[in-house]
Design a protein around this motif. Structure first.
Motif, PDB file in Angstrom:
ATOM      1  N   HIS A 309      48.045   3.290  10.158  1.00  0.00           N
ATOM      2  CA  HIS A 309      49.069   3.361   9.132  1.00  0.00           C
ATOM      3  C   HIS A 309      48.526   3.927   7.651  1.00  0.00           C
ATOM      4  O   HIS A 309      49.371   4.412   7.208  1.00  0.00           O
ATOM      5  N   ALA A 310      47.271   3.687   7.715  1.00  0.00           N
ATOM      6  CA  ALA A 310      46.540   4.269   6.316  1.00  0.00           C
ATOM      7  C   ALA A 310      46.792   5.607   6.282  1.00  0.00           C
ATOM      8  O   ALA A 310      47.077   6.402   5.331  1.00  0.00           O
ATOM      9  N   VAL A 311      46.510   6.338   7.469  1.00  0.00           N
ATOM     10  CA  VAL A 311      46.627   7.782   7.508  1.00  0.00           C
ATOM     11  C   VAL A 311      47.931   8.370   7.109  1.00  0.00           C
ATOM     12  O   VAL A 311      48.355   9.133   6.585  1.00  0.00           O
ATOM     13  N   GLU A 312      49.121   7.577   8.031  1.00  0.00           N
ATOM     14  CA  GLU A 312      50.467   8.052   7.816  1.00  0.00           C
ATOM     15  C   GLU A 312      50.844   7.894   6.430  1.00  0.00           C
ATOM     16  O   GLU A 312      51.620   8.696   5.948  1.00  0.00           O
ATOM     17  N   LEU A 313      50.296   7.043   5.589  1.00  0.00           N
ATOM     18  CA  LEU A 313      50.819   6.938   4.258  1.00  0.00           C
ATOM     19  C   LEU A 313      50.000   7.667   3.552  1.00  0.00           C
ATOM     20  O   LEU A 313      50.598   8.240   2.468  1.00  0.00           O
ATOM     21  N   LEU A 314      48.951   8.067   3.586  1.00  0.00           N
ATOM     22  CA  LEU A 314      48.210   8.982   2.743  1.00  0.00           C
ATOM     23  C   LEU A 314      48.856  10.617   3.047  1.00  0.00           C
ATOM     24  O   LEU A 314      48.994  11.190   2.166  1.00  0.00           O
ATOM     25  N   LEU A 315      49.150  10.811   4.243  1.00  0.00           N
ATOM     26  CA  LEU A 315      49.673  12.139   4.667  1.00  0.00           C
ATOM     27  C   LEU A 315      51.039  12.258   3.598  1.00  0.00           C
ATOM     28  O   LEU A 315      51.503  13.456   3.211  1.00  0.00           O
ATOM     29  N   LYS A 316      51.629  11.232   3.704  1.00  0.00           N
ATOM     30  CA  LYS A 316      53.002  11.214   2.908  1.00  0.00           C
ATOM     31  C   LYS A 316      52.785  11.340   1.364  1.00  0.00           C
ATOM     32  O   LYS A 316      53.311  12.010   0.871  1.00  0.00           O
ATOM     33  N   ARG A 317      51.479  10.628   0.862  1.00  0.00           N
ATOM     34  CA  ARG A 317      51.177  10.928  -0.508  1.00  0.00           C
ATOM     35  C   ARG A 317      50.954  12.240  -0.561  1.00  0.00           C
ATOM     36  O   ARG A 317      51.196  13.079  -1.758  1.00  0.00           O
ATOM     37  N   ILE A 318      50.108  12.895   0.458  1.00  0.00           N
ATOM     38  CA  ILE A 318      49.646  14.296   0.125  1.00  0.00           C
ATOM     39  C   ILE A 318      50.896  15.176   0.238  1.00  0.00           C
ATOM     40  O   ILE A 318      50.724  16.442  -0.717  1.00  0.00           O
ATOM     41  N   LYS A 319      51.909  14.918   0.749  1.00  0.00           N
ATOM     42  CA  LYS A 319      53.043  15.643   0.768  1.00  0.00           C
ATOM     43  C   LYS A 319      54.118  15.317  -0.416  1.00  0.00           C
ATOM     44  O   LYS A 319      55.161  16.150  -0.653  1.00  0.00           O
ATOM     45  N   GLY A 320      53.950  14.381  -1.171  1.00  0.00           N
ATOM     46  CA  GLY A 320      54.255  13.905  -2.385  1.00  0.00           C
ATOM     47  C   GLY A 320      55.563  13.180  -2.178  1.00  0.00           C
ATOM     48  O   GLY A 320      56.543  12.913  -2.927  1.00  0.00           O
ATOM     49  N   GLU A 321      55.618  12.536  -0.871  1.00  0.00           N
ATOM     50  CA  GLU A 321      56.639  11.812  -0.699  1.00  0.00           C
ATOM     51  C   GLU A 321      56.584  10.286  -1.053  1.00  0.00           C
ATOM     52  O   GLU A 321      55.589   9.913  -1.188  1.00  0.00           O
ATOM     53  N   PRO A 322      57.844   9.638  -1.364  1.00  0.00           N
ATOM     54  CA  PRO A 322      57.608   8.253  -1.624  1.00  0.00           C
ATOM     55  C   PRO A 322      57.088   7.275  -0.635  1.00  0.00           C
ATOM     56  O   PRO A 322      57.233   7.474   0.590  1.00  0.00           O
ATOM     57  N   VAL A 323      56.226   6.213  -0.844  1.00  0.00           N
ATOM     58  CA  VAL A 323      55.753   5.387   0.010  1.00  0.00           C
ATOM     59  C   VAL A 323      55.601   4.097  -0.392  1.00  0.00           C
ATOM     60  O   VAL A 323      55.698   3.714  -1.808  1.00  0.00           O
TER      61      VAL A 323
END
Length: 343
Positions: A309-323
């Protein structure tokens, strides 16, 4: 033709083929839409054939400098030798690899100055983001403030701090479950091996544990709550102290399995049997917990899933998506170390 004694570059191949360097770049970077706009099928074939002939390898370091990012993720861990953190990292690394990212670990020894040094080194490598497993509870967060200021994507893992995205567990609930179990067993005189003061994990688990007893009208003895590193040596030392008191506690809640295992070693040295003379509950439910001579009751956490889950959240942040933070639910695993009321 490019000089065979030197590595092929986009520029040297473009010169040899009589095309623009951007055309070669689009073809070799595998951008289908860009390739169609840049060149005819014949030119594309010529570029790929020359790249294969020259064994062309992209200069990823140069690309990172140009793009100000890489396909690397830095993971800051308090101690790499900690089995709990190693299990979380296993989930991080496998999930990152599936997404096309590489990870590397920096061992901080759970010290903020060292944490900052390791993070600054990672930033010089233009990492795509950071996963922070050694956050410290407190008013000042120098590393997190730095990452926010520089717009570097990051998430916390295992530990949590209000206002920061994290993949973690409901540690307060886990402590509450451990207390409920010991209370229902009949234990009223309970000691807590509470871990490091600066770690949210130990603090939240202790808070949940004491809250349950307070809800039952019982205030636990403050002097029976002891702090220290999350390791078996500390658990043994704290066990020697607590078991040497008169009167001594009936039961023990350790916010980490290694503390509990060290405590059980101290009990053995004093001729005491967990599950008979004392009750012991740990936290994390590492594989060793149920393999002990007296299997350890422990609060189970989905550690590998937490890393994923930590990676999934980080990848969303990298893409600029809300988390939003992901809080996993712990489960109590009752075993022989706390199966009956101590005699």
């Amino acid at each position: 033709m490019p000089n065979p004694s030197r590595p092929a570059t986009l520029k040297s191949m473009a010169t040899a083929l009589g095309v623009h360097v951007s055309t070669v770049s689009r073809v070799l970077n595998g951008d289908p839409a860009g390739v169609e706009r840049a060149a005819s099928p014949e030119v594309v074939e010529r570029i790929r054939a020359l790249a294969k002939e020259l064994d062309y390898r992209p200069n990823t370091q140069a690309s990172n400098l140009k793009l100000r990012k890489s396909q690397e993720i830095c993971v800051l861990m308090p101690r790499i030798t900690d089995l709990v953190m190693a299990t979380i990292y296993d989930g991080i690394d496998s999930t990152a690899e599936q997404a096309g990212y590489l990870t590397f670990v920096s061992n901080t020894d759970d010290q903020q100055p060292r944490q900052m040094q390791r993070a600054e080194h990672a930033l010089r490598r233009s990492v795509a983001g950071l996963i922070v497993g050694d956050s410290h509870v407190g008013d000042t967060q120098p590393l997190l403030d730095l990452l926010t200021r520089k717009h570097i994507p990051y998430v916390l893992v295992s530990r949590q701090i209000a206002g920061h995205v994290a993949a973690c567990s409901n540690d307060e609930l886990g402590g509450w479950l451990a207390a409920q179990h010991l209370y229902q067993l009949g234990c009223r005189d309970v000691a807590i091996l509470a871990g490091e003061r600066h770690a949210s994990t130990g603090a939240d688990r202790t808070r949940g544990f004491t809250r349950y007893y307070r809800e039952q009208g019982i205030t636990l003895r403050q002097e029976w709550t002891v702090n220290g590193p999350f390791d078996s040596l500390t658990g043994h030392q704290q066990g020697e102290y607590l078991l040497g008191l008169t009167p001594r506690p009936q039961a023990f809640f350790a916010v980490n399995d290694f503390l509990a295992i060290g405590l059980m070693g101290a009990a053995r040295d004093k001729g005491l049997m967990p599950g008979k003379d004392i009750a012991v509950v740990g936290f994390n439910d590492i594989p060793l917990a149920h393999e002990l001579i007296v299997p350890l009751t422990s609060v189970r956490l989905p550690l590998t899933e937490m890393g994923q889950h930590a990676v999934e959240l980080l990848l969303k942040r990298i893409k600029g998506e809300p988390v939003a933070s992901i809080i996993l639910t712990p489960q109590l695993q009752v075993r022989a170390s706390s199966s009956v009321l101590p005699s």
